[in-house]
Design an enzyme around this catalytic site. Structure first.
Site, PDB file in Angstrom:
ATOM      1  N   HIS A   1       6.454  14.248 -15.790  1.00 31.80           N
ATOM      2  CA  HIS A   1       5.229  13.723 -15.174  1.00 31.80           C
ATOM      3  C   HIS A   1       4.133  13.430 -16.188  1.00 31.80           C
ATOM      4  CE1 HIS A   1       6.849  14.472 -11.206  1.00 31.80           C
ATOM      5  NE2 HIS A   1       7.335  15.595 -11.704  1.00 31.80           N
TER       6      HIS A   1
ATOM      7  N   SER B   1       5.437  19.444 -11.146  1.00 31.73           N
ATOM      8  CA  SER B   1       5.762  18.324 -10.264  1.00 31.73           C
ATOM      9  C   SER B   1       5.100  18.413  -8.901  1.00 31.73           C
ATOM     10  CB  SER B   1       7.266  18.184 -10.102  1.00 31.73           C
ATOM     11  OG  SER B   1       7.833  19.405  -9.751  1.00 31.73           O
TER      12      SER B   1
ATOM     13  N   LYS C   1      10.046   7.648 -13.679  1.00 34.06           N
ATOM     14  CA  LYS C   1       8.711   7.770 -13.070  1.00 34.06           C
ATOM     15  C   LYS C   1       7.794   6.708 -13.687  1.00 34.06           C
ATOM     16  CE  LYS C   1       9.660  12.609 -12.006  1.00 34.06           C
ATOM     17  NZ  LYS C   1      10.409  12.347 -10.772  1.00 34.06           N
TER      18      LYS C   1
END
Ligand SMILES: Cc1ncc(COP(=O)(O)O)c(C=O)c1O
Length: 407
Positions: free
Chosen positions: A220, A192, A252
């Site tokens: 991610h 991250s 995200k």
């Protein structure tokens, strides 16, 4: 007089008790705040407005979907149909047909067997590791794993071995020397803060050799890595392997909110039965579930989005290198610019913001000491003119912030 065991313990506790402190109970709180300030680690909230005249290189909205009308309309429709909240724990009233549909679509998208959604990615990591961990399971964890994994390891009450970042040999040694019958290896897929990729194929080979489970956090990588953004596990050819557990966040690249565990059916069943962050938490809000479901549809229909985000990340990494700051080879959308001193990082981030570019600023405990950085995140829809403005602003901000540094 002979005291019974309990009474003796109570007496010895009283004898050794520290004197009661009669000061203002907030004194310690203020001292802790002062310490944060002294170390350059003070944090504050900056409420943003709905429309901001800045270029966003700070959020995790990698594909630019969070404001996409297809996502926001789906969220609104789900709220209208199912309500503003899910009304209870997933095991009581908080499971709807919408949750079930999202789980099916999500598992299929990443190539896993089954999925269960949580109200955040943080809680999904806590749930996965507390479900499969325990005193008889050593957890072998990368030193740069996300805080939610670190907290999950602690809550799992497992012996923990932390290995140096991406060091496969150290994982081998840890698995060989463990003192428990079972083991789990856990890693971020894309880290991250560092933005680099875990050696998933090697980790899986080791996990299999030692009969361990491999837990991979795809926070991610989902939406950005691999064909159509199906994630790093899929790209490594490990999707659907029964000894691989994926955790994801919906907050995200999917532009929604929430998290999920994707794994073999028996792992999901154990998670539903054992994970306290699943059992004792209100189920994912319908609006978030509807938004995530719509986002998966968009990502499938527009496979170029993932590649576009990766291209922007590569350009940002080249830009960071040109400023003289250290960076990594971006595997997805995260591009750090390591500046070392937290004060320099804060100053550089503020200078960027003043010039209309919002970048992230990571300091301990988000990163190790001495590794404070600007954290730039690529967005698939960043335009060329936005990029050119970022290029001017970033170079100058880093230069000026270093000049302000006492070092
Ligand atoms: C690697 C990683 N895992 C998990 C999480 C937590 O996800 P969420 O924000 O959905 O709780 C994050 C969020 O920053 C993350 O970076």
């Amino acid at each position: 007089m002979v005291l019974s065991g309990d009474a003796a313990q109570a007496r010895s506790r009283t004898d050794t008790a520290l004197p009661l402190c009669a000061t203002d109970p907030l004194t310690r709180v203020r001292e802790a705040l002062d310490a944060q300030e002294r170390d350059g680690l003070h944090r504050w909230l900056r409420p943003r407005s709905a429309v901001e005249p800045v270029i966003d290189l700070a959020s995790n909205d990698y594909l630019g979907l969070t404001r996409d009308p297809r996502i926001t309309e789906a969220a609104a429709a789900a709220a209208r149909q199912w309500g503003g909240g899910s009304t209870g724990s997933r095991l009581v009233t908080g499971s709807t047909a919408l949750h079930a549909e999202l789980e099916t679509v999500l598992a299929f998208f990443v190539g896993g067997a089954n999925a269960t959604v949580f109200s955040s990615g943080y809680l999904a990591n806590i749930g996965a590791l507390t479900a499969v961990g325990g005193a008889d399971v050593t957890i072998v964890s990368d030193a740069n794993n996300h805080a939610s994994i670190i907290d999950a390891c602690r809550l799992a009450r497992s012996p923990i071995i932390v290995y140096p970042h991406r060091d496969v040999q150290a994982v081998d040694a840890a698995l060989a020397s463990r003192r428990t019958p079972h083991a789990v290896v856990v890693t971020d897929a894309v880290f991250s803060a560092d933005g680099d990729l875990a050696p998933l194929a090697e980790l899986h080979a080791l996990a299999r050799q030692y009969g361990a489970l491999l837990v991979v956090d795809e926070a991610h990588s989902l939406g950005v890595v691999g064909t159509s953004g199906r994630g790093a596990v899929h790209a490594a050819g490990l999707a659907g392997e029964p000894d691989v557990i994926q955790t994801v966040t919906l907050s995200k690249s999917l532009g929604a909110q929430g998290g999920a565990v994707i794994a073999a059916p028996e792992v999901i069943e154990l998670t539903i039965n054992k994970a306290r962050s699943f059992i004792f938490d209100t189920g994912l809000a319908p609006a978030a579930a509807g938004a995530a479901l719509a986002a998966l549809g968009v990502i499938k229909a527009e496979p170029h989005l993932a590649a576009a985000a990766r291209t922007v990340a590569e350009r940002l990494a080249q830009l960071v290198r040109s400023t003289g700051a250290e960076t990594t080879q971006p595997a997805a959308a995260v591009v750090p610019a390591f500046l070392g001193d937290p004060r320099v990082a804060v100053a550089a981030a503020q200078l960027c913001l003043d010039a209309g570019v919002h970048v992230g600023c990571f300091r301990p405990p988000s990163v190790p000491r001495g590794r404070s950085c600007l954290r730039l995140t690529a967005r698939a829809n960043l335009t060329d003119s936005e990029f050119n403005h970022v290029a001017t602003v970033l170079s100058e901000a880093i230069l000026r912030a270093k000049g302000l540094s006492p070092a």
